[in-house]
Design a protein around this motif. Sequence first.
Motif, PDB file in Angstrom:
ATOM      1  N   LEU A  55      40.471  66.759  37.040  1.00 38.33           N
ATOM      2  CA  LEU A  55      39.128  67.213  37.418  1.00 38.33           C
ATOM      3  C   LEU A  55      38.049  66.921  36.383  1.00 38.33           C
ATOM      4  CD1 LEU A  55      39.696  70.546  39.353  1.00 38.33           C
ATOM      5  CD2 LEU A  55      39.076  68.296  40.251  1.00 38.33           C
ATOM      6  N   GLY A  56      38.297  67.134  35.106  1.00 32.93           N
ATOM      7  CA  GLY A  56      37.283  66.871  34.096  1.00 32.93           C
ATOM      8  C   GLY A  56      36.987  65.401  33.895  1.00 32.93           C
ATOM      9  N   HIS A  57      37.827  64.546  34.451  1.00 27.57           N
ATOM     10  CA  HIS A  57      37.718  63.095  34.279  1.00 27.57           C
ATOM     11  C   HIS A  57      37.114  62.409  35.503  1.00 27.57           C
ATOM     12  CE1 HIS A  57      40.378  63.224  30.697  1.00 27.57           C
ATOM     13  NE2 HIS A  57      40.882  64.262  31.326  1.00 27.57           N
ATOM     14  N   ILE A  58      36.549  63.184  36.414  1.00 24.77           N
ATOM     15  CA  ILE A  58      36.075  62.623  37.686  1.00 24.77           C
ATOM     16  C   ILE A  58      34.555  62.566  37.740  1.00 24.77           C
ATOM     17  CG2 ILE A  58      35.934  63.089  40.175  1.00 24.77           C
ATOM     18  CD1 ILE A  58      38.813  64.099  40.016  1.00 24.77           C
ATOM     19  N   GLU A  82      34.691  65.974  30.899  1.00 23.08           N
ATOM     20  CA  GLU A  82      35.049  64.988  29.875  1.00 23.08           C
ATOM     21  C   GLU A  82      33.926  63.971  29.692  1.00 23.08           C
ATOM     22  OE1 GLU A  82      37.747  64.786  27.707  1.00 23.08           O
ATOM     23  OE2 GLU A  82      38.029  66.833  28.438  1.00 23.08           O
ATOM     24  N   PHE A  83      33.242  63.609  30.759  1.00 24.69           N
ATOM     25  CA  PHE A  83      32.098  62.702  30.658  1.00 24.69           C
ATOM     26  C   PHE A  83      30.939  63.391  29.930  1.00 24.69           C
ATOM     27  CE2 PHE A  83      34.475  60.855  34.167  1.00 24.69           C
ATOM     28  CZ  PHE A  83      34.435  59.503  33.847  1.00 24.69           C
ATOM     29  N   VAL A  84      30.739  64.676  30.218  1.00 17.94           N
ATOM     30  CA  VAL A  84      29.696  65.434  29.524  1.00 17.94           C
ATOM     31  C   VAL A  84      29.964  65.401  28.019  1.00 17.94           C
ATOM     32  CG1 VAL A  84      28.673  67.725  29.172  1.00 17.94           C
ATOM     33  CG2 VAL A  84      29.192  66.932  31.497  1.00 17.94           C
ATOM     34  N   PHE A  85      31.216  65.602  27.626  1.00 21.35           N
ATOM     35  CA  PHE A  85      31.576  65.572  26.206  1.00 21.35           C
ATOM     36  C   PHE A  85      31.213  64.231  25.577  1.00 21.35           C
ATOM     37  CE2 PHE A  85      34.652  64.336  22.935  1.00 21.35           C
ATOM     38  CZ  PHE A  85      34.397  65.312  21.977  1.00 21.35           C
ATOM     39  N   TYR A  86      31.603  63.128  26.191  1.00 20.29           N
ATOM     40  CA  TYR A  86      31.370  61.814  25.592  1.00 20.29           C
ATOM     41  C   TYR A  86      29.912  61.366  25.667  1.00 20.29           C
ATOM     42  CZ  TYR A  86      36.191  61.094  24.428  1.00 20.29           C
ATOM     43  OH  TYR A  86      37.415  61.224  23.843  1.00 20.29           O
ATOM     44  N   HIS A 135      36.700  54.907  21.173  1.00 21.53           N
ATOM     45  CA  HIS A 135      37.584  55.548  22.132  1.00 21.53           C
ATOM     46  C   HIS A 135      37.803  54.551  23.262  1.00 21.53           C
ATOM     47  CE1 HIS A 135      36.975  59.558  20.305  1.00 21.53           C
ATOM     48  NE2 HIS A 135      35.805  59.039  19.981  1.00 21.53           N
ATOM     49  N   ARG A 136      39.033  54.295  23.609  1.00 23.14           N
ATOM     50  CA  ARG A 136      39.335  53.345  24.680  1.00 23.14           C
ATOM     51  C   ARG A 136      39.691  54.115  25.948  1.00 23.14           C
ATOM     52  NH1 ARG A 136      41.885  48.019  23.509  1.00 23.14           N
ATOM     53  NH2 ARG A 136      39.698  47.748  23.095  1.00 23.14           N
ATOM     54  N   PHE A 137      39.082  53.697  27.024  1.00 18.06           N
ATOM     55  CA  PHE A 137      39.293  54.328  28.328  1.00 18.06           C
ATOM     56  C   PHE A 137      39.802  53.312  29.327  1.00 18.06           C
ATOM     57  CE2 PHE A 137      36.197  56.980  26.290  1.00 18.06           C
ATOM     58  CZ  PHE A 137      36.499  58.264  26.718  1.00 18.06           C
ATOM     59  N   ALA A 158      38.267  58.354  34.895  1.00 17.60           N
ATOM     60  CA  ALA A 158      38.531  57.645  33.650  1.00 17.60           C
ATOM     61  C   ALA A 158      39.407  58.521  32.761  1.00 17.60           C
ATOM     62  CB  ALA A 158      37.235  57.298  32.934  1.00 17.60           C
ATOM     63  N   ASP A 159      40.273  57.861  32.025  1.00 20.17           N
ATOM     64  CA  ASP A 159      41.182  58.576  31.147  1.00 20.17           C
ATOM     65  C   ASP A 159      41.273  57.833  29.829  1.00 20.17           C
ATOM     66  OD1 ASP A 159      42.875  60.608  30.464  1.00 20.17           O
ATOM     67  OD2 ASP A 159      44.579  59.887  31.605  1.00 20.17           O
ATOM     68  N   ILE A 160      41.274  58.594  28.742  1.00 18.77           N
ATOM     69  CA  ILE A 160      41.395  57.981  27.435  1.00 18.77           C
ATOM     70  C   ILE A 160      42.830  57.491  27.256  1.00 18.77           C
ATOM     71  CG2 ILE A 160      41.958  60.114  26.190  1.00 18.77           C
ATOM     72  CD1 ILE A 160      39.978  59.045  24.009  1.00 18.77           C
TER      73      ILE A 160
END
Length: 161
Positions: A55-58, A82-86, A135-137, A158-160
Amino acid sequence: MGQGMPGTHRHITPVAEADLDPQLQWLLCYWADKCGGRRYPSRADIDPLELKALLGHILLVDVVRGDHAAQPRFRYRLFGTEFVFYHGQDLTGHWLDEIANREFRDELVALYRSVAERGEMRTLSYDYMVESQRHRFQAVLLPLSSDGETVDMVFCCADIT
């Protein structure tokens, strides 16, 4: 949208499905299963409870076609945590063509346009720099359609790596 993204991305490259992270491979199978004989599944077919680990990666991106617009516009409907973080901010509700960083914006719009206009699924890898750390995604961009034919939303995960 302020000054744009604090990091920069580089080296967006296609990735073969077999080389994707296992969670993203699972997501591709999930999406294909949700097609149910149609060309594309709809947003309503995607059950967040079935995607808890991701969910955090969507991202969900609306494809907005105007009456006379030559090209569709794209708006973030959902911007995962996770997108908000990056990215350092929540872009839910923002238009992609308003991102201040021109190179980043143009690359994103081209990716989403290929999914929306050609109905292509995209699998890719990219680097993102945050505070001088790379960071590679890996990511998948998947078309969604209310009528099974016209892409009206792009489902991205997306996933690291």
